[in-house]
Design a protein around this motif. Structure first.
Motif, short mmCIF file in Angstrom:
data_model
loop_
_atom_site.label_atom_id
_atom_site.label_comp_id
_atom_site.label_asym_id
_atom_site.label_seq_id
_atom_site.Cartn_x
_atom_site.Cartn_y
_atom_site.Cartn_z
N SER A 117 -7.97 -30.08 4.11
CA SER A 117 -7.30 -30.22 5.41
C SER A 117 -6.38 -31.43 5.42
CB SER A 117 -8.33 -30.31 6.54
OG SER A 117 -9.31 -31.29 6.28
N HIS A 118 -6.73 -32.47 4.67
CA HIS A 118 -5.90 -33.67 4.55
C HIS A 118 -4.66 -33.37 3.69
CE1 HIS A 118 -5.41 -37.90 2.62
NE2 HIS A 118 -4.70 -37.83 3.72
N LEU A 119 -4.88 -32.78 2.50
CA LEU A 119 -3.77 -32.53 1.59
C LEU A 119 -2.78 -31.53 2.19
CD1 LEU A 119 -5.58 -32.32 -1.88
CD2 LEU A 119 -4.81 -34.31 -0.62
N MET A 120 -3.30 -30.51 2.87
CA MET A 120 -2.40 -29.49 3.43
C MET A 120 -1.62 -30.01 4.63
SD MET A 120 -2.26 -26.90 1.47
CE MET A 120 -1.32 -25.84 2.57
N ALA A 121 -2.12 -31.03 5.30
CA ALA A 121 -1.33 -31.66 6.37
C ALA A 121 -0.06 -32.28 5.77
CB ALA A 121 -2.15 -32.73 7.09
N TYR A 122 -0.18 -32.82 4.56
CA TYR A 122 1.00 -33.33 3.85
C TYR A 122 1.95 -32.20 3.45
CZ TYR A 122 -0.42 -38.21 3.28
OH TYR A 122 -0.73 -39.53 3.51
N ILE A 123 1.39 -31.10 2.96
CA ILE A 123 2.22 -29.95 2.57
C ILE A 123 2.98 -29.43 3.80
CG2 ILE A 123 2.18 -27.57 1.71
CD1 ILE A 123 1.54 -29.51 -0.51
N ASN A 124 2.28 -29.32 4.92
CA ASN A 124 2.92 -28.85 6.15
C ASN A 124 4.03 -29.81 6.58
OD1 ASN A 124 3.12 -27.28 8.71
ND2 ASN A 124 2.34 -29.17 9.58
N ALA A 125 3.76 -31.11 6.48
CA ALA A 125 4.77 -32.11 6.86
C ALA A 125 6.00 -31.99 5.96
CB ALA A 125 4.17 -33.51 6.77
N GLN A 126 5.76 -31.83 4.66
CA GLN A 126 6.86 -31.69 3.70
C GLN A 126 7.66 -30.41 3.99
OE1 GLN A 126 6.02 -30.39 -0.32
NE2 GLN A 126 7.22 -32.08 -1.15
N ASN A 127 6.96 -29.31 4.27
CA ASN A 127 7.62 -28.04 4.57
C ASN A 127 8.58 -28.15 5.76
OD1 ASN A 127 6.17 -26.86 2.52
ND2 ASN A 127 4.74 -25.76 3.86
N ASN A 128 8.24 -29.07 6.67
CA ASN A 128 9.03 -29.21 7.90
C ASN A 128 9.91 -30.47 7.91
OD1 ASN A 128 8.13 -26.91 9.81
ND2 ASN A 128 6.23 -27.64 8.91
N ASN A 129 10.06 -31.06 6.71
CA ASN A 129 10.96 -32.21 6.53
C ASN A 129 10.59 -33.40 7.42
OD1 ASN A 129 12.69 -30.85 4.62
ND2 ASN A 129 13.49 -29.67 6.35
#
Length: 285
Positions: A117-129
């Motif tokens: 859940s922590h790592l994917m919050a970063y992925i989501n943030a990156q996906n949305n610039n």
């Protein structure tokens, strides 16, 4: 009889383990396989592997890679689920947040630092610039029950967790799902402590053979959709949709995938370095 401790999340992905245990297939091979549910997910399982509480974990790919690089003396021995995990992005049902953009700069609930859940919050943030330093904030909530409490009380604003596991909470008006965020790689792998690999190769081979036989046939088990719906309190149509998009694996994770995961984690400053394939993966021969 050899006692072996294995851990995983108490979710529909792991029903195959429950079925093989219920059928006594490991005991027939003189292995006393003991399953342990880890409601805290990847972070809790990494800790259990490190402590020797479990020998084997069915664990998120990105989470175990991060932890092995950080010193967890374990290796990936096989991909378990080949398809990406579909992470739902959830808010409290009565929240004012309606879109991903509304969540920018708010607080994400995570089970643990270093967890999926922590790592994917970063992925989501990156996906949305988003700005990864300014637009991300975290609240540790331990598990799904903690997320319900945290979002409802306003201690955190959003939460990423496997879409179908949280669907009953959406159906019951506790969470509202804003969007989905698929992981960019196969979601679950089987990881084993190095000490166990070195000393129990034959038992490990047997365990993998048993689970692989079941996952190969999993979708053809009579009424498997009803079984999953009843056991995990899900709607039958959700289960059928999940079964249609999910593929299990009976082989090891390949080098290209391992490098792609590491490049992504390194770009997000989640891991300090990229290591060799052989530092993370072991082929059980």
């Amino acid at each position: 009889m050899k006692k072996v401790n294995i851990g995983g999340v108490p979710e529909h992905f792991n029903l195959a383990w429950y079925l093989t245990l219920k059928n006594g297939e490991y005991k027939d091979q003189n292995i006393n396989l003991r399953w342990h549910d880890y409601y805290g997910g990847t972070g809790a399982m990494n800790k259990a592997l490190r402590n020797g509480d479990i020998d084997i974990a069915v664990i998120l790919t990105e989470g175990i890679i991060k932890d092995i690089i950080a010193g967890n003396s374990s290796k990936i021995v096989q991909t378990y689920v080949q398809t990406p995990l579909i992470w739902g992005i959830h808010v409290a049902h009565n929240s004012n947040y309606k879109t991903i953009e509304d969540l920018k700069g708010t607080k994400a609930a995570i089970s643990r630092y270093g967890s999926g859940s922590h790592l994917m919050a970063y992925i989501n943030a990156q996906n949305n610039n988003w700005n990864l330093e300014k637009d991300l904030d975290f609240e540790v909530i331990q598990n799904l029950n903690g997320a319900v409490e945290g979002l409802t009380n306003g201690n955190a604003d959003y939460f990423l967790w496997e879409k179908y596991t949280t669907k009953p909470l959406v159906d019951n008006g506790i969470f509202r799902r804003i969007d989905d965020c698929p992981s960019p790689w196969p979601c679950f792998v089987i990881a084993v402590r190095n000490e166990f690999i070195e000393n129990n190769t034959e038992e490990l081979k047997t365990i993998l053979n048993i689970i692989n036989t079941t996952t190969q046939e999993f979708k053809n088990i009579p009424s498997i959709d009803r079984m999953i719906a009843n056991r995990y309190e899900q709607q039958i149509e959700d289960v059928q949709e999940w079964l249609a998009i999910t593929e299990w694996s009976q082989s090891n994770i390949d080098e290209l995938t391992i490098m792609n995961v590491q490049k992504e984690l390194k770009a997000l400053d989640i891991i300090p370095k990229i290591v060799n394939y052989s530092d993370l993966v072991h082929d059980v021969q």
